[in-house]
Scaffold this active site. Structure first.
Site, PDB file in Angstrom:
ATOM      1  N   ASP A   4       0.839  -1.201   0.000  1.00 26.76           N
ATOM      2  CA  ASP A   4       0.000   0.000   0.000  1.00 26.76           C
ATOM      3  C   ASP A   4       0.871   1.247   0.000  1.00 26.76           C
ATOM      4  O   ASP A   4       0.572   2.241  -0.647  1.00 26.76           O
ATOM      5  CB  ASP A   4      -0.895   0.033   1.254  1.00 26.76           C
ATOM      6  CG  ASP A   4      -1.997  -1.005   1.175  1.00 26.76           C
ATOM      7  OD1 ASP A   4      -2.092  -1.685   0.127  1.00 26.76           O
ATOM      8  OD2 ASP A   4      -2.750  -1.138   2.154  1.00 26.76           O
ATOM      9  N   ASP A  42       0.725   4.151  -2.715  1.00 28.76           N
ATOM     10  CA  ASP A  42       0.398   5.537  -2.359  1.00 28.76           C
ATOM     11  C   ASP A  42       1.471   6.505  -2.844  1.00 28.76           C
ATOM     12  O   ASP A  42       1.171   7.610  -3.293  1.00 28.76           O
ATOM     13  CB  ASP A  42       0.234   5.678  -0.840  1.00 28.76           C
ATOM     14  CG  ASP A  42      -1.025   4.975  -0.352  1.00 28.76           C
ATOM     15  OD1 ASP A  42      -1.883   4.659  -1.210  1.00 28.76           O
ATOM     16  OD2 ASP A  42      -1.140   4.740   0.861  1.00 28.76           O
ATOM     17  N   LYS A  82     -28.717 -12.392  -8.485  1.00 26.10           N
ATOM     18  CA  LYS A  82     -29.234 -11.099  -8.922  1.00 26.10           C
ATOM     19  C   LYS A  82     -28.875 -10.088  -7.837  1.00 26.10           C
ATOM     20  O   LYS A  82     -29.404 -10.139  -6.727  1.00 26.10           O
ATOM     21  CB  LYS A  82     -30.751 -11.184  -9.091  1.00 26.10           C
ATOM     22  CG  LYS A  82     -31.364  -9.946  -9.705  1.00 26.10           C
ATOM     23  CD  LYS A  82     -32.823 -10.232 -10.086  1.00 26.10           C
ATOM     24  CE  LYS A  82     -33.423  -9.066 -10.848  1.00 26.10           C
ATOM     25  NZ  LYS A  82     -33.518  -7.866 -10.028  1.00 26.10           N
ATOM     26  N   LYS A 102     -37.233 -14.801  -7.474  1.00 28.05           N
ATOM     27  CA  LYS A 102     -37.157 -13.906  -6.315  1.00 28.05           C
ATOM     28  C   LYS A 102     -37.211 -14.713  -5.031  1.00 28.05           C
ATOM     29  O   LYS A 102     -38.139 -15.506  -4.837  1.00 28.05           O
ATOM     30  CB  LYS A 102     -38.341 -12.928  -6.339  1.00 28.05           C
ATOM     31  CG  LYS A 102     -38.278 -11.925  -7.478  1.00 28.05           C
ATOM     32  CD  LYS A 102     -37.250 -10.864  -7.174  1.00 28.05           C
ATOM     33  CE  LYS A 102     -37.440  -9.674  -8.091  1.00 28.05           C
ATOM     34  NZ  LYS A 102     -36.660  -8.529  -7.673  1.00 28.05           N
ATOM     35  N   CYS A 148     -44.850  21.949  17.442  1.00 25.47           N
ATOM     36  CA  CYS A 148     -44.163  20.818  18.064  1.00 25.47           C
ATOM     37  C   CYS A 148     -42.758  20.697  17.471  1.00 25.47           C
ATOM     38  O   CYS A 148     -42.593  20.752  16.260  1.00 25.47           O
ATOM     39  CB  CYS A 148     -44.949  19.535  17.795  1.00 25.47           C
ATOM     40  SG  CYS A 148     -44.107  18.056  18.369  1.00 25.47           S
TER      41      CYS A 148
HETATM   42 ZN   LIG Z   1     -45.822  17.368  19.749  1.00 24.65          ZN
END
Ligand SMILES: [Zn+2]
Length: 664
Positions: free
Chosen positions: A32, A36, A112, A311, A428
């Protein structure tokens, strides 16, 4: 070729090769660290030499350009869909139908993937563009985002021209960690990896897509040639093998089979492994392998007759329902949610499931402490299918809905004929976002540029708590939101400032009082003239207005009786929002003149002065410019006064202003 160009091309070739080995073939030929270092070197060279830019450079994997919108792309070959079968009987029928046309049929049986379909087009061995499926005929150009997917080759080892179809998906691990972060940040969780993948692929900023670590399985050749010197194989299976050779991540776990038993066995094996896979599958596809024989079987009206998608039934698991929690939605509906003992279901750990409403809880006799059966299908949030009374110990508790809103403490109401229990309080906190969006909407205060997304960000960051707080926002608060930038932030601040003079009828509508639409708001404004007067309106006097019935009148009176309403209206007034009717100008004495008001006036409030200007045909602006006719200045006038002096704008006292109005 100069040395720089040579080095750039060599780096691109090497990085492309190492990435392909790593992502597609699962082998690392380089550490790596070394990778890099090479990557950084290439980035530096490309930055210093834009003349050698290449959209398919491996450095494009990290994303870059931000788009305004996606361009539409018409697919050269339609991206169709398959017909579904939901049982092995139906699958058997499908195989019989194909066998009637092609007696020696061989099938490719493959998983699938539950993701998002895209088409990738290559020209002369280079990735040219990629598009979403869209409606199958026209999709969107998401090339920039597709370039960030490590398993999509940007260059091919041979100069070929073709188009493949694949399914972009978000690995479960990425999905789970993304949701863990969202949970910590108090954001709504993403429903499932497919939605998350779709959302990630439709980002206008490809850097965001790059951060989502999407992957792809290529599963079909749409058109084109896979070899320079010979024709394509007449086998879907071999085509996929060839695509893998060219550097694509193709479906694994696929087999070729010709008889029902082998096909069924593979589908069942795939289904049994479903939980252990690192991605979601929602079925298995059975396709005629020979491309030539597909033509013999032909196409149906919407789907091909040579393929079927089996399915899997939704997965179910048992767990214990520990508690029932209440969530207050944006419309104020209280939704009961099951708090569960964590259980693995369809690849994710489930701790909560929806119970929909109290009627559902009663119908299914779901009690706190019950063992319940959970189900998760497709993009549906996990739901409790049933409780298992046989497993009860006697300690289970029958659930009752709360009588008060958990978010604000208001008594809840249950609408006639509806299962939903609702918090009726317009203010509210659970309904704030929606309430503010309504306040800002075109027919209300008409604050251009203040959409739901921005409102949510403002609420999330604690920059606003209610509509009145909008008027405290500064450019500095906004410019970093959603990459808004200085210009958009200034525009939004200006739009908010302009909305102060929207007028009483719009303001009443903007408050979002239940039953009060634009028409009712206008008649209320005409009758009461000021917002203060509305607070004194009785149900009887409201009923005197045409078009306002008993229910609406009660709703209005109820709204104005709430202390939160008083607080909001006071805050709006203090912010300088015009709370008087500006229905019709009383004269045109100030026509063509633009005023700016600043400081504290001796007798008038600023909104009164605004109203007088508007009533007389003048305009009021929030900032001083060359177009300003007069600055009306009171005590403690600040920067606006300085600016007006600089621009030689005439400055009026309140007395001079009133005298101006009195002139014939
Ligand atoms: Zn409320």
């Amino acid at each position: 070729m100069d040395a720089i160009k040579q080095e750039i091309e060599s780096l691109r070739t090497r990085l492309t090769h190492y990435a392909k080995q790593y992502y597609v073939y699962d082998t690392s030929e380089i550490s790596d660290f070394e990778y890099d270092a090479l990557f950084r070197r290439l980035q530096e060279l490309e930055a210093a030499h834009p003349e050698y830019d290449d959209p398919n450079s491996p450095t494009r994997r990290v994303g870059g350009r931000v788009l305004d919108k996606f361009e539409k792309i018409t697919h050269r070959v339609q991206m169709g869909s398959l017909s579904d079968v939901f049982s092995f009987e139906e699958l058997h029928d499908f195989l019989d139908r194909v066998a009637a046309e092609v007696p020696d049929a061989v099938y490719s049986v493959e998983p699938k993937i539950d993701g998002l379909s895209v088409a990738l087009t290559y020209e002369n061995g280079n990735f040219s563009f990629g598009a979403t499926r869209g409606d199958g005929f026209v999709g969107e150009n998401v090339s920039e985002n597709l370039r960030t997917i490590a398993t999509i080759p940007l260059t091919l080892p041979e100069p070929l021209t073709f188009c493949v179809r694949g399914e972009v998906y978000m690995p479960r691990e990425v999905f789970n960690s993304l949701n863990a972060v969202r949970e910590r940040e108090g954001k709504p969780l993403l429903a499932n990896p497919r939605n998350a993948a779709a959302g990630s692929l439709r980002q206008l900023d490809s850097k965001i897509t790059a951060s989502r670590k999407l992957d792809i399985f290529v599963f079909n050749l749409q058109w084109g040639d896979l070899y320079a010197d010979r024709s394509n194989p007449d086998s879907h299976f071999e085509i996929l093998d060839r695509l893998h050779e060219l550097g694509f991540h193709v479906l694994t776990d696929r087999i070729r089979a010709s008889d029902y038993d082998a096909i069924r066995a593979h589908i069942e094996a795939l289904g049994a492994r479903r939980d252990a896979l690192s991605y979601d599958i929602d079925g298995a596809v059975v396709k005629l392998d020979s491309i030539a024989k597909r033509a013999v079987v032909g196409e149906g009206t919407t789907t091909p007759k040579w393929a079927a998608a089996y399915k899997y039934p939704p997965e179910r698991k048992e767990t214990k329902l520990v508690d029932i929690a209440i969530q207050v939605g944006r419309t104020g509906v209280l939704t009961p949610t099951a708090v569960l003992e964590p259980v693995r279901l369809a690849g994710t750990t489930v701790t909560r499931a929806t119970l929909h409403n109290i009627d559902n809880i009663r119908d299914k006799d779901i009690r706190i402490g019950d063992t319940v059966v959970l189900q998760k299908a497709g993009d549906i949030i996990p739901e409790v299918v049933e409780s298992l009374p046989a497993k009860r110990t006697g300690a289970e508790i029958v659930y009752e809905m709360p009588t008060h809103c958990p978010a604000c403490g208001s008594p809840v109401v249950r609408d006639e004929d509806m299962a939903a229990v609702r918090c009726p309080n317009e203010l509210c906190p659970a309904k704030r976002s929606r309430a503010i969006a309504h306040f800002a909407s075109k027919a209300a205060m008409n604050i251009d540029g203040l959409g739901p997304q921005i409102i949510d960000l403002l609420l999330d960051r604690g920059l606003i708590e209610n509509a009145a707080d909008l008027y405290k926002l500064r450019v500095e608060d906004l410019r970093d939101l959603d990459r808004m930038g200085d210009k958009s932030a200034q525009n939004l601040v200006d739009a908010i400032e302009r909305s102060k003079r929207a007028g009483l009828e719009r303001l009443i509508f903007a408050l979002g009082i239940r039953q009060v639409g634009e028409v009712a708001a206008r008649t209320i404004a005409e009758k009461y003239k000021t917002l203060d007067a509305c607070f004194d309106a009785t149900v009887e006097s409201l009923c005197e207005i045409d078009d306002i019935g008993q229910i609406t009148a009660e709703s209005i009176a109820e709204f104005f009786a709430r202390p939160e309403s008083r607080a909001l209206c006071d805050a709006l007034k203090a912010a300088g929002v015009l709370t008087e009717s500006i229905a019709a100008p009383k004269g045109d004495r100030l026509a063509g003149l633009t005023f700016v008001i600043t400081g504290t006036l001796p007798t008038m409030k600023r909104d009164e002065a605004s109203a007088r200007i508007l009533q007389n045909g003048g305009k009021v602006s929030g900032s001083v410019s060359k177009k300003t006719s007069y600055l009306l200045a009171g005590e403690d006038a600040g920067s606006k006064l300085t600016k007006a002096k600089e621009l030689n704008i005439p400055i009026l006292t309140e007395a001079e202003f009133l005298a101006m109005l009195d002139q014939a």
